[in-house]
Design a protein around this motif. Structure first.
Motif, mmCIF file in Angstrom:
data_model
loop_
_atom_site.group_PDB
_atom_site.id
_atom_site.type_symbol
_atom_site.label_atom_id
_atom_site.label_comp_id
_atom_site.label_asym_id
_atom_site.label_seq_id
_atom_site.Cartn_x
_atom_site.Cartn_y
_atom_site.Cartn_z
ATOM 1 N N ARG A 184 0.831 -1.209 0.000
ATOM 2 C CA ARG A 184 0.000 0.000 0.000
ATOM 3 C C ARG A 184 0.862 1.254 0.000
ATOM 4 N NH1 ARG A 184 -5.400 0.407 1.722
ATOM 5 N NH2 ARG A 184 -6.409 -1.629 1.665
ATOM 6 N N LYS A 185 0.256 2.370 -0.350
ATOM 7 C CA LYS A 185 0.913 3.658 -0.181
ATOM 8 C C LYS A 185 0.682 4.103 1.261
ATOM 9 C CE LYS A 185 0.308 5.106 -4.941
ATOM 10 N NZ LYS A 185 -0.246 6.111 -5.842
ATOM 11 N N VAL A 186 1.738 4.620 1.895
ATOM 12 C CA VAL A 186 1.653 4.974 3.309
ATOM 13 C C VAL A 186 1.683 6.492 3.483
ATOM 14 C CG1 VAL A 186 2.824 4.833 5.555
ATOM 15 C CG2 VAL A 186 2.756 2.828 4.060
ATOM 16 N N MET A 187 0.722 6.981 4.255
ATOM 17 C CA MET A 187 0.802 8.333 4.794
ATOM 18 C C MET A 187 1.244 8.182 6.242
ATOM 19 S SD MET A 187 -2.179 11.224 5.083
ATOM 20 C CE MET A 187 -2.260 11.454 3.326
ATOM 21 N N PHE A 188 2.367 8.813 6.586
ATOM 22 C CA PHE A 188 2.941 8.626 7.923
ATOM 23 C C PHE A 188 2.822 9.920 8.727
ATOM 24 C CE2 PHE A 188 6.765 9.294 10.588
ATOM 25 C CZ PHE A 188 6.451 8.389 11.576
ATOM 26 N N TYR A 232 11.885 3.244 2.755
ATOM 27 C CA TYR A 232 10.589 2.782 2.250
ATOM 28 C C TYR A 232 9.997 3.792 1.262
ATOM 29 C CZ TYR A 232 10.969 -0.650 5.954
ATOM 30 O OH TYR A 232 11.409 -1.674 6.757
ATOM 31 N N ALA A 233 10.142 3.467 -0.039
ATOM 32 C CA ALA A 233 9.610 4.366 -1.082
ATOM 33 C C ALA A 233 8.091 4.435 -1.023
ATOM 34 C CB ALA A 233 10.068 3.890 -2.450
ATOM 35 N N HIS A 234 7.452 3.399 -0.454
ATOM 36 C CA HIS A 234 5.981 3.431 -0.410
ATOM 37 C C HIS A 234 5.453 4.351 0.685
ATOM 38 C CE1 HIS A 234 6.729 0.497 2.730
ATOM 39 N NE2 HIS A 234 5.454 0.280 2.952
ATOM 40 N N VAL A 235 6.343 4.894 1.519
ATOM 41 C CA VAL A 235 5.926 5.959 2.449
ATOM 42 C C VAL A 235 5.991 7.259 1.650
ATOM 43 C CG1 VAL A 235 6.392 7.164 4.611
ATOM 44 C CG2 VAL A 235 6.854 4.710 4.435
ATOM 45 N N GLU A 236 4.852 7.750 1.208
ATOM 46 C CA GLU A 236 4.835 8.868 0.257
ATOM 47 C C GLU A 236 4.571 10.218 0.922
ATOM 48 O OE1 GLU A 236 2.699 8.266 -3.347
ATOM 49 O OE2 GLU A 236 3.439 6.209 -3.603
ATOM 50 N N TYR A 237 3.863 10.180 2.066
ATOM 51 C CA TYR A 237 3.620 11.424 2.811
ATOM 52 C C TYR A 237 4.218 11.294 4.210
ATOM 53 C CZ TYR A 237 0.224 13.473 -0.440
ATOM 54 O OH TYR A 237 -0.378 14.043 -1.526
ATOM 55 N N VAL A 238 4.851 12.373 4.704
ATOM 56 C CA VAL A 238 5.411 12.409 6.059
ATOM 57 C C VAL A 238 4.922 13.698 6.718
ATOM 58 C CG1 VAL A 238 7.532 12.502 7.429
ATOM 59 C CG2 VAL A 238 7.460 11.100 5.343
ATOM 60 N N ILE A 239 4.165 13.525 7.801
ATOM 61 C CA ILE A 239 3.566 14.685 8.488
ATOM 62 C C ILE A 239 4.142 14.780 9.893
ATOM 63 C CG2 ILE A 239 1.391 15.733 9.267
ATOM 64 C CD1 ILE A 239 -0.043 13.909 7.197
ATOM 65 N N PHE A 240 4.573 15.958 10.283
ATOM 66 C CA PHE A 240 5.058 16.162 11.651
ATOM 67 C C PHE A 240 4.909 17.628 12.043
ATOM 68 C CE2 PHE A 240 8.698 16.499 8.777
ATOM 69 C CZ PHE A 240 9.297 17.684 9.168
ATOM 70 N N GLY A 241 5.245 17.923 13.292
ATOM 71 C CA GLY A 241 5.185 19.299 13.787
ATOM 72 C C GLY A 241 6.314 19.507 14.778
ATOM 73 N N HIS A 242 5.957 19.863 16.010
ATOM 74 C CA HIS A 242 6.878 20.047 17.139
ATOM 75 C C HIS A 242 7.648 21.357 17.048
ATOM 76 C CE1 HIS A 242 9.068 19.038 20.680
ATOM 77 N NE2 HIS A 242 10.191 18.715 20.092
ATOM 78 N N LYS A 243 8.333 21.550 15.899
ATOM 79 C CA LYS A 243 9.008 22.813 15.646
ATOM 80 C C LYS A 243 7.914 23.805 15.250
ATOM 81 C CE LYS A 243 12.034 24.537 12.002
ATOM 82 N NZ LYS A 243 12.598 24.227 10.677
ATOM 83 N N GLY A 254 12.057 12.666 -2.342
ATOM 84 C CA GLY A 254 10.985 12.007 -3.094
ATOM 85 C C GLY A 254 9.681 11.860 -2.337
ATOM 86 N N LYS A 255 9.614 12.397 -1.108
ATOM 87 C CA LYS A 255 8.378 12.284 -0.325
ATOM 88 C C LYS A 255 7.751 13.663 -0.145
ATOM 89 C CE LYS A 255 10.440 8.565 2.424
ATOM 90 N NZ LYS A 255 9.989 7.458 1.563
#
Ligand SMILES: [Fe+2]
Ligand SMILES: [Fe+2]
Length: 286
Positions: A184-188, A232-243, A254-255
């Motif tokens: 699957r495509k992963v949104m992390f 992992y190329a199938h991790v296509e979105y990476v969402i974070f904050g903190h800063k 590529g993400k």
């Protein structure tokens, strides 16, 4: 039936936020902010809202705000804790108790990846920091000394283990989930910063702001998380904050990377909540 449904997939709209700090910002602005957050969500009419940590201080308060925002917007919300979310006081147990309270709530992604549609899975956890954003600049002993001197987690985040151990433990859980969903495509989503380019040394180390930033860089996240994601190329979105700095959505290795926190009133460009919450909302169309 829209075109995507006709073609066999279903279009999906996600709205992402982080670092809403609803408790702190409500106190600063002297009003309850959940209705205004829900109004912003309703304007976008997403299928799901993601909040990448720091909804408020302590798990119970986070859960109250999560439920209020869901109820007022009518949109399901997926949450991962931030460092403030697991803050423990003398009366409410240790940080594991806070983490587990949030893990057990229906909004949580911890240990429960969520299938978004036929193609996409949403994977998330809190994450943590292991000083790797800083060890090129300082020794571990210096970083621990700085932490005890001026980083509130040194008192409020009580895990009974070293920061590096906690980071490793969460990274191992995530590795298992990335392996499990290879098809699957992963949104992390997690709270902490995976990539060194988001944690640069201040160019003004003598300026008070630059000095503080250089002191807190080691507590921003982990380059090991970035290395894991890049496997992992199938991790296509990476969402974070903190800063508390809004980068919006950018492409990195590529993400698609989303770091667009709301942050504190005193950090905003304007003093208008309606403007700031809309600037901190990121639309993702899948
Ligand atoms: Fe925050
Ligand atoms: Fe945070």
């Amino acid at each position: 039936m829209n075109e995507a449904e006709w073609l066999g997939g279903s279009a999906l709209k996600i709205l992402s936020f982080s670092d809403l700090h609803v408790d702190y910002n409500s106190t600063e602005l002297n009003r309850e902010l959940t209705q205004e957050i829900a109004d912003c969500i309703k304007e976008h009419a997403p299928d799901r809202v993601i909040v990448a940590g720091d909804m408020a201080g302590g798990a119970e308060r986070c859960i109250r705000y999560i439920e209020e925002i869901q109820e007022k917007s009518g949109v399901p919300l997926s949450y991962v804790p931030g460092n403030h979310s697991i803050w423990a006081t003398r009366d409410n147990g240790d940080s594991w108790k806070q983490y587990n309270l949030l893990r057990d709530h229906e909004s949580s992604l911890i240990d429960k990846p969520l299938l978004l549609n036929e193609e996409w899975v949403l994977v998330g956890d809190m994450g943590w920091y292991d000083y790797t954003h800083g060890l090129e600049h300082k020794t571990r002993a210096e970083i621990v000394k700085d932490k005890n001197m001026m980083w509130k987690d040194s008192v409020m985040a009580r895990w009974g283990m070293e920061d590096e151990e906690l980071t490793e433990l969460i990274l191992e859980k995530l590795r298992g989930q990335f392996e499990q969903f290879q098809d699957r495509k992963v949104m992390f989503v997690n709270h902490f910063i995976p990539y060194a380019s988001y944690v640069p040394l201040s160019k003004r180390p003598e300026h008070p702001m630059g000095k503080v930033w250089n002191l807190i860089r080691p507590f921003m996240g982990s380059t090991k998380l970035g290395e894991l994601l890049d496997q992992y190329a199938h991790v296509e979105y990476v969402i974070f904050g903190h800063k508390h700095w809004r980068h919006g959505m950018e492409v990195h290795n590529g993400k698609k990377i989303i770091c667009n926190p709301l942050g504190y009133v005193k950090e905003w460009v304007t003093d208008d909540f309606a403007t700031e919450i809309r600037s901190a909302a990121t639309v993702i169309e899948l």
